[in-house]
Design a protein around this motif. Sequence first.
Motif, mmCIF file in Angstrom:
data_model
loop_
_atom_site.group_PDB
_atom_site.id
_atom_site.type_symbol
_atom_site.label_atom_id
_atom_site.label_comp_id
_atom_site.label_asym_id
_atom_site.label_seq_id
_atom_site.Cartn_x
_atom_site.Cartn_y
_atom_site.Cartn_z
ATOM 1 N N GLN A 295 85.827 20.550 -45.231
ATOM 2 C CA GLN A 295 85.959 22.000 -45.900
ATOM 3 C C GLN A 295 86.650 22.775 -44.771
ATOM 4 O O GLN A 295 87.417 23.687 -45.422
ATOM 5 C CB GLN A 295 84.301 22.454 -45.932
ATOM 6 N N ILE A 296 86.294 22.716 -43.503
ATOM 7 C CA ILE A 296 86.978 23.515 -42.704
ATOM 8 C C ILE A 296 88.605 23.455 -42.724
ATOM 9 O O ILE A 296 89.250 24.415 -42.511
ATOM 10 C CB ILE A 296 86.525 23.372 -41.210
ATOM 11 N N ALA A 297 88.803 22.012 -42.578
ATOM 12 C CA ALA A 297 90.323 21.911 -42.536
ATOM 13 C C ALA A 297 90.842 22.519 -44.243
ATOM 14 O O ALA A 297 92.023 22.937 -43.907
ATOM 15 C CB ALA A 297 90.625 20.394 -42.964
ATOM 16 N N HIS A 298 90.306 22.572 -44.980
ATOM 17 C CA HIS A 298 90.752 23.158 -46.421
ATOM 18 C C HIS A 298 90.943 24.713 -45.974
ATOM 19 O O HIS A 298 91.897 25.206 -46.390
ATOM 20 C CB HIS A 298 89.664 22.896 -47.460
ATOM 21 N N LEU A 299 89.965 25.222 -45.542
ATOM 22 C CA LEU A 299 89.916 26.888 -45.249
ATOM 23 C C LEU A 299 91.083 27.174 -44.210
ATOM 24 O O LEU A 299 91.684 28.113 -44.280
ATOM 25 C CB LEU A 299 88.588 27.237 -44.507
ATOM 26 N N LEU A 300 91.142 26.122 -43.208
ATOM 27 C CA LEU A 300 92.265 26.508 -42.320
ATOM 28 C C LEU A 300 93.933 26.584 -42.954
ATOM 29 O O LEU A 300 94.449 27.318 -42.517
ATOM 30 C CB LEU A 300 92.334 25.290 -41.069
ATOM 31 N N ARG A 332 102.151 22.204 -42.972
ATOM 32 C CA ARG A 332 101.912 23.372 -41.971
ATOM 33 C C ARG A 332 101.299 22.542 -40.819
ATOM 34 O O ARG A 332 100.348 21.890 -40.645
ATOM 35 C CB ARG A 332 100.585 24.197 -42.353
ATOM 36 N N PRO A 333 102.144 22.725 -39.459
ATOM 37 C CA PRO A 333 101.720 22.257 -38.110
ATOM 38 C C PRO A 333 100.660 23.075 -37.733
ATOM 39 O O PRO A 333 100.466 24.195 -37.861
ATOM 40 C CB PRO A 333 103.020 22.560 -37.223
ATOM 41 N N PHE A 334 99.742 22.293 -37.089
ATOM 42 C CA PHE A 334 98.622 22.785 -36.266
ATOM 43 C C PHE A 334 98.453 22.162 -34.862
ATOM 44 O O PHE A 334 98.825 20.977 -34.690
ATOM 45 C CB PHE A 334 97.196 22.361 -36.816
ATOM 46 N N THR A 335 98.085 22.753 -33.994
ATOM 47 C CA THR A 335 97.714 22.366 -32.410
ATOM 48 C C THR A 335 96.482 22.499 -32.066
ATOM 49 O O THR A 335 95.613 23.607 -32.471
ATOM 50 C CB THR A 335 98.672 23.160 -31.271
ATOM 51 N N VAL A 336 95.507 21.567 -31.514
ATOM 52 C CA VAL A 336 94.351 21.600 -31.302
ATOM 53 C C VAL A 336 94.146 21.584 -29.837
ATOM 54 O O VAL A 336 94.596 20.524 -29.288
ATOM 55 C CB VAL A 336 93.589 20.453 -31.838
ATOM 56 N N LEU A 337 93.572 22.588 -29.247
ATOM 57 C CA LEU A 337 93.334 22.690 -27.889
ATOM 58 C C LEU A 337 91.714 22.420 -27.580
ATOM 59 O O LEU A 337 90.977 23.469 -28.287
ATOM 60 C CB LEU A 337 93.786 23.791 -27.137
ATOM 61 N N THR A 338 91.284 21.521 -26.590
ATOM 62 C CA THR A 338 89.768 21.489 -26.299
ATOM 63 C C THR A 338 89.846 21.240 -25.076
ATOM 64 O O THR A 338 90.606 21.107 -23.991
ATOM 65 C CB THR A 338 89.454 20.415 -27.347
ATOM 66 N N SER A 354 97.176 7.662 -36.863
ATOM 67 C CA SER A 354 98.432 7.844 -37.630
ATOM 68 C C SER A 354 98.465 9.418 -38.082
ATOM 69 O O SER A 354 99.627 9.726 -38.257
ATOM 70 C CB SER A 354 98.197 7.236 -39.140
ATOM 71 N N VAL A 355 97.646 9.996 -37.920
ATOM 72 C CA VAL A 355 97.885 11.647 -38.043
ATOM 73 C C VAL A 355 98.242 12.413 -36.886
ATOM 74 O O VAL A 355 98.740 13.581 -37.095
ATOM 75 C CB VAL A 355 96.461 11.944 -38.727
ATOM 76 N N LEU A 356 98.474 11.614 -35.824
ATOM 77 C CA LEU A 356 99.021 12.282 -34.849
ATOM 78 C C LEU A 356 100.159 12.559 -34.461
ATOM 79 O O LEU A 356 100.969 11.684 -34.761
ATOM 80 C CB LEU A 356 98.262 11.634 -33.248
ATOM 81 N N GLY A 357 100.870 13.524 -33.860
ATOM 82 C CA GLY A 357 102.389 13.744 -34.007
ATOM 83 C C GLY A 357 102.847 14.360 -35.055
ATOM 84 O O GLY A 357 102.042 14.584 -36.288
ATOM 85 N N GLY A 358 104.036 14.854 -35.063
ATOM 86 C CA GLY A 358 104.559 15.307 -36.113
ATOM 87 C C GLY A 358 104.018 16.979 -36.562
ATOM 88 O O GLY A 358 103.882 17.582 -35.610
ATOM 89 N N GLY A 359 103.164 16.929 -37.449
ATOM 90 C CA GLY A 359 102.546 18.230 -37.686
ATOM 91 C C GLY A 359 101.198 18.387 -37.124
ATOM 92 O O GLY A 359 100.585 19.488 -37.407
#
Length: 514
Positions: A295-300, A332-338, A354-359
């Motif tokens: 759900q959070i991914a959808h809201l982002l 839409r590209p996203f960068t996650v920092l943690t 497989s989802v890493l890189g690109g966007g």
Amino acid sequence: MPNPLRYRVFYTTRQKVVTSALALALLAWGTVYAVGRLTTPEDRSCAPGVARPVGSDECVGVSGDGFDFRVPALGPVARAIDRENDKLEPGRYATVALLLPLTSTSPSMRIKILHEVQGAFAQQYAANNRSNNQVPKIRLVLANTGKGNAHWRTPVAALKAMTGAPHHLRAVSGIATSSAPVRQAVTELTGADIAVVGTTITADDLTNGPGRKPFPGLARVSPTNSDEARALAHFGRVDAARAILVHDARDGDHYTDTLKSAFSALLEKSPYQPQLFTSPEDPNDEGSTANTFRQIAHLLCTTRANTVFFAGRHTQLRQFINALGARGCTHRPFTVLTGDEGSYLGADPQLDRSVLGGGLTVRYAALAHPDAWQPAAGRPTPPRGGSKDAYQRFRSMMDAVSGPEAGPVGPVELSDGQAIIAYDAMATAVHAIRQATVKGPLPSLEDVGLQWPQVTGPLRVEGASGWICLDNHGNPYDKAVPVVELTRDKPRFVRIAWPDGKPPTAECMPPRRR
């Protein structure tokens, strides 16, 4: 038809007597056995100094005699520690304990722990065999706090009883998670004048500071969550107007609480309220948070944000990355920092690489990385704050304990940084023990924890992870923070960032703090 057994067994008087005697004997034996079982305590020992607590099958306690706590992966390094300990002369060594949840059932935690034990042993071997015969020699013991550190009281009580002969315990290292049980363990140990050197604890409230000293004798070799957040901000030059915070709403976890506070301060001008999730009571459990992250991914996707600061443990981080990788707005590209919990995911088989890189870019503030001090094209090493030579000394010791000279200690993997930071923590403990040794072969117990204000300037520890310059409260000053990116292959070092925005001066003297 008459029962044939009646005539064969009970036919004569002699047969009746014999049968009755056998029955009485069996009854008596059964009674004695039952009474014995009821009155004799169950043997719950695993090895000398180690036993299974009531209601648990984990082996909890302290051992330096090669016992692997029934974790087969620890067997080779535990036996190597035993061989090194056997060479020591009674009365001529100080003991350092490595306090960790050795029997954790989390696969990623077990990998982390194995690497920490290997790194700590490499430093023990260096201290005893590559330090120009400095004294005292160092004995290493393993102390298991159990899954989730639930049984921390047992090993802590044992360690408090080991400060005299023959053990002469002088420091405890390990202390790997910023959790409530660990906080209690540190409080108990430092309250007994035992010096403690944390390896991977980063919570801001597990520190001493101006006007407060809840943990006298505590030192740390890793930056705080606030320092990690500051380093990430300097590194990324993040625009708060296009950034959002996703954090755990469960209170009481010192790592996530302080990381959330640090990130919140950075995003004070963000137009978006934080997105919340609530982890299970045991953050290693999967729970139902994967549903929340979908759900959070959808809201982002409905926001203008392109940077997400994530404050949570590694299981939830992995679920969030997988969910964000399956978002509806993949254009839409996203960068996650943690924070440094991202280091666990390098070996997590459930991460969808497989989802890493690109966007989708995922970067975390690591505590150490093998490439941090290796020069590369377009990436020179910083002029201060650490050195290639110090890292190479670490590598030579890992080679020594990986082969027949001192090991083997099992397969060695350095990319998660755990062996490096454990090696540095052990080096800091050894440094303090030997600095405090001024009379006789051993330092006094309380003198070891008083050394931290002098671990600075030319007396700093030249760590493999970077310079360890401690302030008056045992906290590292402007410690190097490697920024590492998760990739489809293995974690990739990006660049060193600094809490103060630049490397420390050559003197590495912490400034006066108000």
